[in-house]
Design a protein around this motif. Structure first.
Motif, PDB file in Angstrom:
ATOM      1  N   MET A 135      26.778  -3.672  -9.888  1.00  0.00           N
ATOM      2  CA  MET A 135      26.137  -3.228 -11.119  1.00  0.00           C
ATOM      3  C   MET A 135      25.416  -4.337 -11.864  1.00  0.00           C
ATOM      4  N   ASN A 136      25.500  -5.573 -11.403  1.00  0.00           N
ATOM      5  CA  ASN A 136      24.751  -6.664 -12.020  1.00  0.00           C
ATOM      6  C   ASN A 136      23.394  -6.892 -11.351  1.00  0.00           C
ATOM      7  N   GLU A 137      23.107  -6.139 -10.294  1.00  0.00           N
ATOM      8  CA  GLU A 137      21.793  -6.195  -9.667  1.00  0.00           C
ATOM      9  C   GLU A 137      20.876  -5.201 -10.396  1.00  0.00           C
ATOM     10  N   PRO A 138      19.794  -5.668 -11.057  1.00  0.00           N
ATOM     11  CA  PRO A 138      18.988  -4.818 -11.943  1.00  0.00           C
ATOM     12  C   PRO A 138      18.503  -3.511 -11.321  1.00  0.00           C
ATOM     13  N   TYR A 139      17.950  -3.564 -10.103  1.00  0.00           N
ATOM     14  CA  TYR A 139      17.428  -2.333  -9.499  1.00  0.00           C
ATOM     15  C   TYR A 139      18.562  -1.382  -9.110  1.00  0.00           C
ATOM     16  N   PHE A 140      19.665  -1.931  -8.584  1.00  0.00           N
ATOM     17  CA  PHE A 140      20.807  -1.083  -8.260  1.00  0.00           C
ATOM     18  C   PHE A 140      21.383  -0.471  -9.542  1.00  0.00           C
ATOM     19  N   PHE A 141      21.457  -1.284 -10.592  1.00  0.00           N
ATOM     20  CA  PHE A 141      21.958  -0.804 -11.880  1.00  0.00           C
ATOM     21  C   PHE A 141      21.146   0.397 -12.357  1.00  0.00           C
ATOM     22  N   TYR A 142      19.824   0.263 -12.303  1.00  0.00           N
ATOM     23  CA  TYR A 142      18.940   1.314 -12.822  1.00  0.00           C
ATOM     24  C   TYR A 142      18.980   2.559 -11.933  1.00  0.00           C
ATOM     25  N   LEU A 143      18.746   2.360 -10.636  1.00  0.00           N
ATOM     26  CA  LEU A 143      18.718   3.501  -9.723  1.00  0.00           C
ATOM     27  C   LEU A 143      20.094   4.134  -9.542  1.00  0.00           C
ATOM     28  N   SER A 171      28.762  -3.387 -15.748  1.00  0.00           N
ATOM     29  CA  SER A 171      27.674  -4.342 -15.541  1.00  0.00           C
ATOM     30  C   SER A 171      27.573  -5.293 -16.727  1.00  0.00           C
ATOM     31  N   ASN A 172      27.115  -6.513 -16.437  1.00  0.00           N
ATOM     32  CA  ASN A 172      26.831  -7.468 -17.511  1.00  0.00           C
ATOM     33  C   ASN A 172      25.401  -7.333 -18.020  1.00  0.00           C
ATOM     34  N   ILE A 173      24.655  -6.368 -17.471  1.00  0.00           N
ATOM     35  CA  ILE A 173      23.318  -6.059 -17.987  1.00  0.00           C
ATOM     36  C   ILE A 173      23.477  -5.215 -19.243  1.00  0.00           C
ATOM     37  N   LYS A 174      23.004  -5.722 -20.345  1.00  0.00           N
ATOM     38  CA  LYS A 174      23.134  -5.009 -21.617  1.00  0.00           C
ATOM     39  C   LYS A 174      21.734  -4.688 -22.130  1.00  0.00           C
ATOM     40  N   ALA A 175      21.178  -3.568 -21.666  1.00  0.00           N
ATOM     41  CA  ALA A 175      19.822  -3.161 -22.030  1.00  0.00           C
ATOM     42  C   ALA A 175      19.839  -1.678 -22.379  1.00  0.00           C
ATOM     43  N   PRO A 176      19.986  -1.350 -23.670  1.00  0.00           N
ATOM     44  CA  PRO A 176      20.084   0.058 -24.069  1.00  0.00           C
ATOM     45  C   PRO A 176      18.948   0.936 -23.565  1.00  0.00           C
ATOM     46  N   ARG A 177      17.731   0.372 -23.532  1.00  0.00           N
ATOM     47  CA  ARG A 177      16.598   1.189 -23.079  1.00  0.00           C
ATOM     48  C   ARG A 177      16.746   1.579 -21.610  1.00  0.00           C
ATOM     49  N   LEU A 178      17.148   0.629 -20.768  1.00  0.00           N
ATOM     50  CA  LEU A 178      17.329   0.937 -19.353  1.00  0.00           C
ATOM     51  C   LEU A 178      18.436   1.962 -19.145  1.00  0.00           C
ATOM     52  N   VAL A 179      19.538   1.780 -19.855  1.00  0.00           N
ATOM     53  CA  VAL A 179      20.662   2.723 -19.740  1.00  0.00           C
ATOM     54  C   VAL A 179      20.231   4.113 -20.183  1.00  0.00           C
ATOM     55  N   ALA A 180      19.574   4.192 -21.338  1.00  0.00           N
ATOM     56  CA  ALA A 180      19.158   5.489 -21.890  1.00  0.00           C
ATOM     57  C   ALA A 180      18.172   6.185 -20.963  1.00  0.00           C
ATOM     58  N   ASN A 181      17.162   5.442 -20.489  1.00  0.00           N
ATOM     59  CA  ASN A 181      16.148   6.057 -19.625  1.00  0.00           C
ATOM     60  C   ASN A 181      16.732   6.504 -18.293  1.00  0.00           C
TER      61      ASN A 181
END
Length: 471
Positions: A135-143, A171-181
Motif C-alpha cells: 500500500m506504499n506503492e502509489p499506483y498500487f495504492f490508487y488502483l 499505507s503511509n501515503i496520506k493524500a485525501p484527494r487520491l483516497v476520495a477519488n
C-alpha cells in the motif's frame, strides 16, 4: 422493600425512539416481502395491501425527513398529485404509480444482507494484512483502493466506502484527494453493472432487456473509466510520496499472512459465487431478475454463515439490519417511492410525449446528439442536488427507446453509465457525504472540484463507446 429507581425522561425518550425505529424497520421490510409475493402470487388483493403499506410508510416517514431530500420529495409528491388530479387519473392508477419503484425498495432492503458474511468472517482484517506491504506503492495504492471499493461494493454497497477507507490506513501515503477519488470512482462504477444495485434493478425491470445481454458492455466501460481516472490523477499519484510515520510497518508472521491470504481467497469465492448465481438463475428461469436477486440476497448469506459456523452472528446481524439498518435508509426509500409515483403522473400527463417530440425536433435522427442530451440532463440535475434516481426513473418509465432511435440495450447502458458518472459530482449522494465525514474534507472538493473533469470526459465518451461496440 426498597423503591425501584424511576426511569429518567431521557431514557424513556430513547426507549420510545428505539421502539419506533423497530416498528418502522418491520413496516418498511414488509415492502420487500410484498414485492416478492406480487412476483410469485400476483393478485389485486396483494397489490392493494402493498399500496397501502407504501402510503403508510410515506405518511410516517416523510415528516421526519430534513434537508434537500425533504424539499425534493415534497416537490415531486405535490406536483405528482396535482398532475393526477388535473388529468382525472383513476384511483387504481394512483396506487399502481406508487408501486413503480417497489422493486428498487426491495433491492435496497435485501441487498445489505449480503454483507453479513463479510462482517462476520474476518475478511476486513485479512485484507489489511495481505495488502499492508504494497500500500506504499502509489499506483498500487490508487488502483488497489479503486478496485477493492468496486468489488466490495457489489455485496456491501456503501459499506465498502468505510471499509476501504480503513484499509488505506495501511499505507503511509496520506493524500485525501487520491483516497476520495479512488473510493468514489470505484464505488460509482459498481452502479453501472451490479445486479445488486437499485440502478440495474430499475433499468431491467422497465426495459425489455436481460442483465446478461448488457453486463459485458458495462464491464467494458468500467475498464474505460478506470483508465480515465488514472490518467487524470497521474500527477497526484506520481507526486504522492509515503509519509514516514511508522504506521503499519510491523512485519507480520508468515502463518498469519498465509491465513489472511486464505481468508481473502474465501472472500473472492463469495463475490464470484453471488454474482455467478444471478447469472445462472437468469439463464435457467424466466422469472424477474429482481426476484432472483432478492432470493439470493436472503438465502445465500444465511447458508454461507450456517456452513461457516456463524449462525448466531447471522441472527444478530439480521436483527440489527431490520431494527436499525432499514430505518437509517428510510429517507432514500421514501424518495425512491415518490420518484416512482411522480414518473407515473408524468406518463399520465403525457409529458413524455412532449419530451420525445422536443428531442426529435432538436436532434432528428442523430443518435449522438440525443445521447449527449439525455446524459446532460442526468448530470445537470445531479450537480444541483437532485438524485440521479429521480431523473432516471422518469426517463426509463416514460420514453420508449425505439421512438428516439435507440435499441433497448443501447438505452439501458446509456442510462446506467450516466447514472453512475453523475454520482461522482452529486453533492446529495450518500457516498460523497460519507467521504467528507471520513476524510474531513470539503463536500464541494470531494464532489465537484475533484470530479467534474472526470465526469465530463466520461459522459462525452459514453456514446462513442456504445457506437464502437456496435450496441
Amino acid at each position: 422493600m426498597p423503591a425501584q429507581p424511576s426511569m429518567s425522561a431521557q431514557q424513556q425518550v430513547r426507549i420510545k425512539s428505539n421502539s419506533k425505529e423497530k416498528i418502522q424497520g418491520i413496516l418498511i421490510g414488509c415492502l420487500a416481502i410484498g414485492f416478492m409475493l406480487l412476483q410469485l402470487f400476483p393478485s389485486a388483493q396483494i397489490e392493494l395491501f402493498v399500496s397501502f403499506v407504501i402510503i403508510a410508510v410515506m405518511v410516517w416517514v416523510l415528516p421526519g425527513i430534513r434537508g434537500t431530500t425533504l424539499y425534493i420529495s415534497l416537490f415531486l409528491l405535490i406536483t405528482g398529485v396535482a398532475l393526477m388530479i388535473y388529468h382525472h387519473v383513476p384511483a387504481m392508477e394512483w396506487l399502481s404509480s406508487m408501486r413503480i419503484n417497489l422493486m428498487l425498495v426491495a433491492i435496497f432492503i435485501v441487498v445489505p444482507l449480503l454483507g453479513i458474511p463479510v462482517k462476520t468472517g474476518g475478511y476486513v482484517k485479512a485484507l489489511k494484512i495481505v495488502f499492508s506491504k504494497k500500500m506504499n506503492e502509489p499506483y498500487f495504492f490508487y488502483l488497489g483502493t479503486n478496485l477493492l471499493t468496486h468489488l466490495l461494493g457489489v455485496v456491501i454497497n456503501i459499506g465498502s466506502v468505510s471499509i476501504v477507507n480503513e484499509l488505506t490506513r495501511a499505507s503511509n501515503i496520506k493524500a485525501p484527494r487520491l483516497v476520495a477519488n479512488a473510493i468514489n470512482r470505484g464505488f460509482i462504477m459498481t452502479i453501472f453493472w451490479s445486479p445488486y444495485f437499485s440502478s440495474v434493478a430499475l433499468i431491467v425491470s422497465h426495459l425489455p432487456v436481460k442483465w446478461t445481454s448488457i453486463v459485458g458492455y458495462l464491464l467494458g466501460f468500467v475498464v474505460v473509466c478506470m483508465i480515465i481516472s488514472v490518467l487524470l490523477d497521474r500527477k497526484e499519484i506520481k507526486n504522492s510520496s509515503p509519509a514516514d510515520n511508522g504506521e503499519w510497518t510491523v512485519e507480520k508472521d508468515e502463518k498469519e499472512v498465509a491465513a489472511a491470504k486464505k481468508k481473502v481467497t474465501e472472500l473472492c469465492i463469495y463475490l464470484i459465487a453471488i454474482t455467478g448465481s444471478v447469472l445462472m438463475l437468469e439463464f435457467l428461469f424466466s422469472a424477474s431478475m429482481i426476484l432472483m436477486v432478492c432470493f439470493v440476497g436472503i438465502i445465500f448469506p444465511l447458508l454461507w454463515c450456517v456452513f461457516s459456523g456463524k449462525t448466531a452472528r447471522y441472527k444478530e446481524e439480521f436483527k440489527q439490519h431490520v431494527f436499525f439498518g432499514i430505518p437509517r435508509m428510510k429517507k432514500e426509500i421514501v424518495l425512491f417511492l415518490i420518484a416512482g409515483f411522480f414518473s407515473g403522473a408524468f406518463i399520465h400527463a403525457d409529458l413524455s410525449g412532449l419530451l420525445i417530440t422536443a428531442m426529435q425536433t432538436m436532434f432528428g435522427s442523430s443518435q449522438l446528439g440525443t445521447s449527449f442530451f439525455l446524459s446532460a440532463i442526468v448530470l445537470s440535475a445531479a450537480l444541483i442536488g437532485i438524485h440521479p434516481i429521480v431523473v432516471i426513473t422518469i426517463l426509463v418509465t416514460s420514453i420508449k427507446p425505439e421512438l428516439i432511435g435507440f435499441s433497448p440495450e443501447y438505452f439501458a447502458v446509456l442510462l446506467l453509465t450516466s447514472w453512475g458518472i453523475s454520482n461522482t459530482v452529486a453533492p446529495a449522494t450518500a457516498v460523497n457525504n460519507l467521504l467528507v465525514s471520513l476524510l474531513k474534507v470539503d463536500l464541494i472538493d470531494v464532489s465537484i472540484r475533484w470530479n467534474f473533469k472526470y465526469a465530463i470526459i466520461a459522459i462525452l465518451i459514453v456514446p462513442f463507446y456504445l457506437r464502437l461496440t456496435g450496441l
